[in-house]
Motif scaffolding. Structure first.
Motif: not given
Length: 796
Positions: A284-294, A314-317, A344-355
Motif C-alpha cells: 500500500g501507500q505510506q501515510f503521514k499525519f495531517g491535521n492533529v487536533s483535540v 503534521p507531516g510526521v509518518v 480519548v477517542e481517536p477519530r481519523i479522516v483519510r485523505n487519499d489525495r495527499d496521503l
C-alpha cells in the motif's frame, strides 16, 4: 506381537495415513442375508418379528443396555432398514469392536465383541520429547476403554507437537498389543525425522523494503552453518504466525496503514529435507499525519490545554504506537486535573489525495465504572505487592481499560512469569468490575559462565550469578566475577526497582577491581561502593543521583636489574602517594528517544553528568561530561548513519596533585586507531638507560565519531555487515601534576587526531563480533597507534 491396527500420521498434506477400521459392515450384511435365506416367509414379507433378543459376547456392558441401544420393540414387526439402523446405533455407542445381528427364528441374536481395556500406554522412538510431555497431550489413558478413533487423534496431536518443534516430517503410528482378559497395551511408534530447515525466505509484493531488510524483522531465519547454535531456521507454525504480526507492526509503524500479509506458503524442496518460505504481501501507500487536533465533549476539560501537550505534528509518518501514546498522555492529564471517567477517542479522516490522515482526539465521558478489587492468583513466591505495584489503579479508582492493558504489559515485562493473564469481570453491581490476575511463575535465577576477549584486557572468564526476584520481592541481586588477563573485577549489585513503593530505582554497587595492564608501567587496585537512585522525569528522560566512595592505589611493579623504578618520575610520584580515597556525589541526566519510539528510523540520545568529590576523603575535584548520539536509517533502512560526540572536563580543587586515574584516558571504544591511553600527554623519561612512556591522561577531552553501516550483499543468514568510520578526538590539559624531573610531551593543547577505517560487523550465536581496521591520518609522533582491533564477548 502387535495386532489390531496401525495409523501413520504426519503434518504434511501428502503424508499417507492408515485408517483404523473395526467396523465390519460386510459381516452384518452377510449375517442378514443368511438369515433371510433360512426363512423365505420373512423374505417375502420384507419384515421381521422377534419375540426374544439374546446378546452374546458382552462382558462389561449389561445385556439390557445393549438391547436399549437397538431401539426395537419385542413382538413388533421390524423392517430390514430398521434392523440396519439398530445395528448402526449399537456400533455408534463406541464401546464395541465388532457387532453382528443374526435373526434366528423369532429370536434376534446380537453378537458383540467389546473394545478391550487399555492396560498401559507406551511411546517408542521418541528422543527429542520426553514420555511425560507426550502423556500430557494424549486423550487415551490406562484403565479406560480403548477407542481407535481417540488413538488416531492422539497420534495427530503427537505429530503436531513435533511439527511445532520444526519436525514436520515426523510420523506417529499407534499400535495395540493384545493381552489376556481383553486388555491391550497401546504403543505409539514415533519416527521423529529430521528438523525441516527453512532453506530460503523470500517475499512477493514488497517494493519499499528489500527481502534482506524484511528478513531481519522475522524471527524465522534461513538455514546457515551456525544453525547448531540458533534453532530459528526450522519451520514452526506458531513462529510463522508471530512473524506475520511483527511484519504488520513493522510496516504500520512506518505509515503503511493498508499493509497486509496475503499468504505465507512453505514449499518442500525437491529433496524433501527443507522448505522454501514465500511471503506474499501488499504494502500500500505510506501515510503521514495531517491535521492533529483535540476536541472536548466534557465542559471542565479545556481542549486547548490538552492540545498543548501533544507531540505529534503534521507531516510526521503515521505510527499507531504514537497515537496510542498520545491517548495515554491525554488521559493521564485528565487524571491530574481531577476529571474522572475521561476517554480519548481517536477519530481519523483519510485523505487519499495527499496521503495524509487527519487525527482528532475526542475527549468524551466514559461509563461510571469503578474497580471493586484486584484478585491475584498463581503467585507462590512473588509477593502480591510486587504485582500490585505494576498497577497505577487501586481499588475504588475509576475503571480505565487502557490503564489495565498497560498494567498487564508491565506485569509480563517483569520476566517473573511464564504466563500472565489479566481479565476483567463484572463486580457485585453494574458499576463495579473485578480485575483478575492469573500468573504462572518461572525460574528467575541464573548462572552464566562465559568468556571475554579484548585487545586491552586479553582473554578472561566471566562468571555471573543473579536472582531477578530476590525473596519474591521483585529485587535483583547479582554477583559477577571477571578474570581477564590484565583486568580483574569482583562486584556485587543489589537493585530495588520501586523504593518506598514509588517509581524510584535504588542501585547498590560494591566491588574490587584490579589491573595489571600491559599498556601501563604500574598496577592499580580499587575498592568501591556506590549507591544511586534513578527516576523518570517524563516518558523520555531519566535522572540518576549517586554517591560514590572509592579507595584507589597505584602500585609499583618493582625495579629493573639496575635497581631503578620501572616507572617514569610522574607515575613514581603518584605511586608514592599511596592509597587515596574519594567521596563524591553526582548526577546523570539522560534523554533517550528510544524509550518512546516516535520514529523507528531515527533515534537521539543526550546524556550529561557531573561529579563532585570533596565530601571527606583525600581528593577534591569536579568532573563533568556530556554525550550526544544521533542515528538515522536511510535507503529503506538498509544503511545506518550514526554520529556521536563526547566531551569532558576535570578540575582539581584540592591540595597536592591529581593522579592519572583521576584524569581522562581515552580507550579504543572512544577513539579508534590508538591503544588505551594512546593519545594525550605522556611522560617520556629515561631512567638508568631505559626509556619509559606512560600515558598521563588529560583534564579535557573531546571526541566525535561518524559511522555508516551497510550490507555487504552477502546472504542475510551469515550475519555480516560492513561499516566505514571516521573519528576525531583529542585529550589535553595537565594542571596540578608533579612533573619534577619528568620529560612531558603533549602537555599543551595538543592536536586533534583523525582516524579512518573499515569494520566488519558479525552477528553470531556467541555474541556480536566487531573487527576494526583503522588508519590514523593525523597523529603525534609519541602516540601509540593500533591498526586492528577485535572485540568479543560470549555467554553460554
Amino acid at each position: 506381537m502387535a495386532r489390531g491396527f496401525s495409523a501413520g500420521t504426519s503434518c504434511m498434506g501428502g503424508a499417507k495415513r492408515s485408517n483404523i477400521l473395526f467396523r465390519n459392515v460386510s459381516a452384518v450384511a452377510l449375517s442378514v442375508a443368511l438369515g433371510l435365506a433360512s426363512f423365505p416367509n420373512f423374505v417375502s414379507a420384507q419384515s421381521f418379528q422377534f419375540d426374544n433378543v439374546r446378546v452374546e459376547g458382552n462382558q462389561r456392558i449389561q445385556t439390557s443396555t445393549i438391547v436399549s441401544y437397538t431401539g426395537l420393540e419385542q413382538g413388533k414387526a421390524v423392517s430390514a432398514g430398521e434392523l440396519n439402523d439398530a445395528y448402526q446405533r449399537i456400533l455408534d455407542s463406541g464401546v464395541f469392536e465388532t457387532v453382528d445381528l443374526v435373526p434366528s427364528g423369532n429370536t434376534l441374536v446380537i453378537k458383540v465383541t467389546e473394545f478391550p481395556t487399555i492396560s498401559q500406554i507406551a511411546f517408542e522412538g521418541n528422543r527429542r520429547i520426553k514420555d511425560d510431555a507426550l502423556r500430557d497431550i494424549v486423550e487415551s489413558s490406562p484403565r479406560r476403554v480403548f477407542n481407535p478413533e481417540t488413538a488416531e487423534r492422539d497420534a495427530n496431536l503427537i505429530a503436531e507437537l513435533y511439527s511445532a518443534r520444526g519436525r514436520i516430517a515426523s510420523q506417529v503410528t499407534p499400535r495395540i498389543i493384545r493381552r489376556s482378559d481383553n486388555r491391550v497395551d497401546l504403543v505409539f511408534e514415533i519416527s521423529e525425522g529430521d528438523t525441516t530447515e527453512v532453506e530460503r525466505v523470500s517475499f512477493v509484493g514488497n517494493r519499499q523494503f528489500s527481502d534482506r531488510r524484511l528478513r531481519r524483522v522475522l524471527e524465522t531465519k534461513q538455514a546457515n552453518f551456525l544453525r547448531t547454535f540458533i534453532n530459528r531456521d526450522t519451520l514452526v507454525q506458531d513462529r510463522l504466525e508471530f512473524d506475520k504480526q511483527v511484519l504488520r507492526d513493522f510496516y504500520q509503524s512506518r505509515g503503511y496503514v493498508d499493509f497486509r500479509v496475503n499468504s505465507a506458503n512453505a514449499e518442500l524442496t525437491p529433496e524433501r529435507d527443507g522448505v522454501f518460505l514465500v511471503v506474499d504481501v501488499t504494502e500500500g501507500q505510506q501515510f503521514k499525519f495531517g491535521n492533529v487536533s483535540v476536541v472536548s465533549e466534557i465542559p471542565e476539560a479545556d481542549a486547548d490545554a490538552y492540545q498543548r501537550v501533544l507531540r505529534v505534528k503534521p507531516g510526521v509518518v503515521y505510527n499507531p504506537a504514537l497515537v496510542d501514546a498520545e491517548m495515554t498522555k491525554l488521559e493521564r492529564l485528565a487524571v491530574r486535573q481531577g476529571i474522572d471517567f475521561v476517554r480519548v477517542e481517536p477519530r481519523i479522516v483519510r485523505n487519499d489525495r495527499d496521503l495524509s490522515l487527519d487525527l482528532e482526539f475526542a475527549l468524551v465521558r466514559g461509563p461510571r465504572i469503578f474497580v471493586e478489587r484486584i484478585d491475584i492468583e498463581g503467585n507462590t513466591t512473588t509477593l502480591d505487592r510486587v504485582i500490585r505495584q505494576r498497577f497505577r489503579t487501586v481499588e475504588g479508582d475509576p475503571y480505565n481499560p487502557r490503564e489495565i492493558r498497560e498494567s498487564a504489559d508491565r506485569i509480563r515485562a517483569l520476566g517473573f512469569f511464564s504466563e500472565a493473564n489479566v481479565d476483567v469481570r463484572e463486580g457485585s453491581s453494574d458499576d463495579q468490575v473485578i480485575v483478575d490476575v492469573d500468573v504462572t511463575e518461572q525460574p528467575t535465577g541464573s548462572l552464566s559462565i562465559g568468556g571475554a576477549f579484548s585487545a586491552e584486557d586479553g582473554i578472561g572468564v566471566v562468571l555471573g550469578l543473579s536472582e531477578n526476584n530476590f525473596l519474591g520481592r521483585g529485587q535483583r541481586l547479582s554477583l559477577n566475577l571477571s578474570t581477564a588477563e590484565e583486568n580483574q573485577e569482583y562486584s556485587l549489585r543489589f537493585t530495588e526497582p520501586r523504593l518506598l513503593g514509588r517509581e524510584l530505582q535504588l542501585d547498590l554497587d560494591f566491588g574490587l577491581a584490579t589491573s595489571d595492564s600491559s599498556f601501563a608501567s604500574y598496577d592499580t587496585e580499587r575498592l568501591f561502593f556506590s549507591p544511586a537512585v534513578t527516576f523518570a522525569l517524563n516518558e523520555y528522560s531519566r535522572l540518576s543521583l549517586r554517591y560514590r566512595w572509592d579507595d584507589t592505589e597505584l602500585q609499583s611493579r618493582g625495579v629493573d636489574s639496575l635497581g631503578n623504578p620501572v616507572s617514569g618520575p610522574v607515575i613514581s610520584s603518584e605511586i608514592a602517594q599511596g592509597a587515596q580515597t574519594a567521596s563524591s556525589v553526582g548526577f546523570t541526566y539522560t534523554f533517550d528517544s528510544r524509550l518512546e519510539e516516535i520514529d523507528p528510523t531515527r533515534s537521539f540520545l543526550f546524556e550529561v553528568g557531573a561529579e563532585y568529590a570533596g565530601l571527606g576523603g583525600d581528593s577534591e575535584f569536579l568532573r563533568t561530561s556530556a554525550r550526544i548520539v544521533a542515528q538515522k536509517k536511510i535507503f529503506n533502512e538498509e544503511v545506518t548513519l550514526r554520529a556521536t560526540v563526547e566531551a569532558g572536563a576535570f578540575q582539581w580543587q584540592g591540595g597536592g596533585f591529581s593522579r592519572t586515574t583521576d584524569r581522562y584516558l581515552l580507550g579504543p571504544d572512544q577513539l579508534r586507531g590508538f591503544d588505551p591511553g594512546g593519545i594525550g600527554p605522556r611522560d617520556v623519561s629515561s631512567v638508568g638507560g631505559t626509556t619509559y612512556s606512560d600515558a598521563l591522561g588529560g583534564n579535557y577531552f573531546a571526541v566525535a565519531r561518524l559511522d555508516a553501516e551497510f550490507p555487504l550483499g552477502l546472504p542475510e543468514e551469515i550475519g555480516l555487515r560492513g561499516a566505514l568510520f571516521y573519528d576525531i578526538g583529542n585529550v589535553w590539559g595537565l594542571d596540578n601534576v608533579d612533573t619534577a624531573g619528568a620529560n612531558i610531551v603533549g602537555g599543551g593543547n595538543g592536536s586533534y587526531r583523525q582516524v579512518v577505517g573499515f569494520s566488519l560487523l558479525w552477528t553470531t550465536a556467541l555474541g556480536p563480533l566487531r573487527f576494526n581496521f583503522s588508519k590514523p591520518i593525523s597523529s603525534e609522533d609519541f602516540d601509540e597507534e593500533r591498526n586492528f582491533d577485535l572485540t568479543l564477548q560470549a555467554r553460554f
